[in-house]
Design an enzyme around this catalytic site. Structure first.
Site, PDB file in Angstrom:
ATOM      1  N   ASP A  20       3.393   9.731  -0.263  1.00  6.76           N
ATOM      2  CA  ASP A  20       3.687   8.349   0.124  1.00  6.76           C
ATOM      3  C   ASP A  20       5.004   7.845  -0.473  1.00  6.76           C
ATOM      4  OD1 ASP A  20       1.036   8.462   1.154  1.00  6.76           O
ATOM      5  OD2 ASP A  20       0.236   7.749  -0.760  1.00  6.76           O
TER       6      ASP A  20
ATOM      7  N   GLU B  53      -1.694   3.414   9.617  1.00  4.97           N
ATOM      8  CA  GLU B  53      -1.365   3.051   8.236  1.00  4.97           C
ATOM      9  C   GLU B  53       0.124   3.313   8.009  1.00  4.97           C
ATOM     10  OE1 GLU B  53      -3.834   5.603   5.803  1.00  4.97           O
ATOM     11  OE2 GLU B  53      -2.729   7.403   6.350  1.00  4.97           O
TER      12      GLU B  53
HETATM   13  O1  FUB Z   1      -2.171   8.337  -0.563  1.00  6.64           O
HETATM   14  C1  FUB Z   1      -3.354   7.718  -0.123  1.00  6.64           C
HETATM   15  C2  FUB Z   1      -3.222   7.290   1.293  1.00  6.64           C
HETATM   16  O2  FUB Z   1      -2.949   8.412   2.116  1.00  6.64           O
HETATM   17  C3  FUB Z   1      -2.077   6.351   1.598  1.00  6.64           C
HETATM   18  O3  FUB Z   1      -2.286   5.048   1.150  1.00  6.64           O
HETATM   19  C4  FUB Z   1      -2.018   6.537   3.054  1.00  6.64           C
HETATM   20  O4  FUB Z   1      -0.888   5.976   3.656  1.00  6.64           O
HETATM   21  C5  FUB Z   1      -2.087   8.026   3.178  1.00  6.64           C
HETATM   22  O5  FUB Z   1      -0.857   8.640   2.975  1.00  6.64           O
END
Ligand code: FUB
Length: 367
Positions: A57, A263
């Site tokens: 991320d 997301e």
């Molecule tokens: O790293 C945990 C979660 O996985 C992140 O918040 C999401 O965007 C995905 O990458």
């Protein structure tokens, strides 16, 4: 030479050896030219920027002329994999700084779960913003009731350490904060993530401990945005939905898994336009949409990054020393373990019309 004149040239009847060679060269040039579309596969190998730890991320920013990366710090917490994403059991954040070569160095731990008064577990994708010499580090975590909220910690340098506020930001829920500074000096936070990120539990306006999803022909769950307050510690405005539209101006629907929001929101500006990029549906493309305001609406354009090795896809986009970069992660270093990822970067290429050339960074690894 124009494409049409090349085609006329190729249609002529050539007999001499020299003309045949010329014709072959032109054919090859034509084939290469035809491949230069936004969907081009990039035959490049991307290596992890750091191998001493697992990172994911990546939010990349330039501060004081240096390129910093604010990633999640992946660990093997021994938590079994489930649909809530419990196996993403991160407990701290480290700041990374790009070296002159294609590597990043660990500048040390900048924030620990034990030092966040309200947070119980799962420090997921963070971001940062600078204002008047103070660095505001934004991060999601589950609180004592296992509800994802977004908090802020402050520091006096880009490397931290950061000191967390007592409580999360009111109204900042779910995961994946991304804070964008507009050209007029305003800051906006984009946030939200579906499924393990719990955004679907907030659609009524308050938290419901049950997953509710729209039907396939209804408008998809929207990412959220709010303007930051002057002190950067709260929201100045109410939270609002980001509208994602198709080319005809219709909202993208819940059943449109190739294009709907999932997301990993990120916003950047290019040639006066606002680019909203995000991970899609259950397809895990990094897609993008363009708009004329930081609040949207944004019109879907295409894919920046195809799915990578591992279940998640998450990125950031930054301009540094005249070039544009896409930071992303995959699970190649751990040979495919979903929650043990490594950050990477690729050069981002814009086409003359402002579209972005698609990157394919999928690598195969032997288990
Ligand atoms: O790293 C945990 C979660 O996985 C992140 O918040 C999401 O965007 C995905 O990458």
């Amino acid at each position: 030479m124009h494409l049409s004149s090349i085609q006329v040239f190729l249609a002529l009847d050539f007999n001499s050896k020299m003309m045949k060679i010329l014709r072959t060269i032109l054919l090859l040039a034509l084939m290469i030219g035809c491949q230069s579309t936004p969907q081009q596969k990039q035959e490049v190998t991307y290596d992890p920027l750091i191998t001493s730890m697992y990172t994911a991320d990546p939010s990349a920013h330039v501060f004081d002329g240096a390129l910093y990366i604010y990633p999640s710090h992946d660990i093997d917490g021994g938590v079994p994999e489930d649909d809530l994403g419990s196996h993403f059991a991160m407990r701290d954040y480290h700041v990374l700084k790009m070296n002159a070569d294609e590597t990043a160095q660990d500048m040390g731990k900048a924030l620990d779960l034990d030092d966040i008064p309200w947070a119980k577990k799962q420090l997921w994708a963070p971001d940062i913003a600078e204002k008047n010499g103070t660095y505001y580090f934004y991060f999601p975590a589950k609180d004592a009731d296992e509800i994802f909220r977004i908090g802020v910690a402050t520091g006096s340098t880009p490397e931290g350490p950061f000191t967390a506020e007592e409580s999360p930001i009111a109204g900042a829920v779910s995961i994946d904060p991304a804070v964008f500074k507009d050209s007029d000096g305003s800051y906006y936070m984009y946030f939200g993530g579906i499924w393990g990120g719990q955004l679907q539990r907030w659609e009524s306006g308050s938290y419901v401990a049950e997953d509710r999803y729209p039907a396939a022909d209804e408008v998809a769950i929207a990412p959220k945005v709010a303007k930051m307050s002057e002190d950067m510690l709260q929201f100045e405005t109410a939270v609002q939905d980001i509208q994602l539209l198709d080319a005809e101006g219709n909202p993208i629907l819940a059943g449109d898994n190739e294009r709907r929001f999932f997301e990993a929101a990120w916003v950047h500006q290019y040639n006066g336009k606002y680019y909203f990029s995000y991970s899609t549906g259950d397809t895990h493309n990094i897609a993008y949409a363009i708009g004329d305001s930081p609040l949207g609406p944004f019109t879907y354009q295409g894919v920046i990054l195809k799915p990578v090795l591992g279940w998640t896809n998450h990125h950031s986009i930054v301009e540094y020393e005249g070039a544009w970069y896409l930071y992303f992660h995959d699970s190649s270093l751990s040979k495919g373990v979903t929650h043990l990822r490594s950050i990477k970067r690729a050069k981002l290429e814009y086409l003359p019309d402002g579209r972005i050339q698609t990157i394919d960074a999928l690598v195969e690894v032997a288990p």
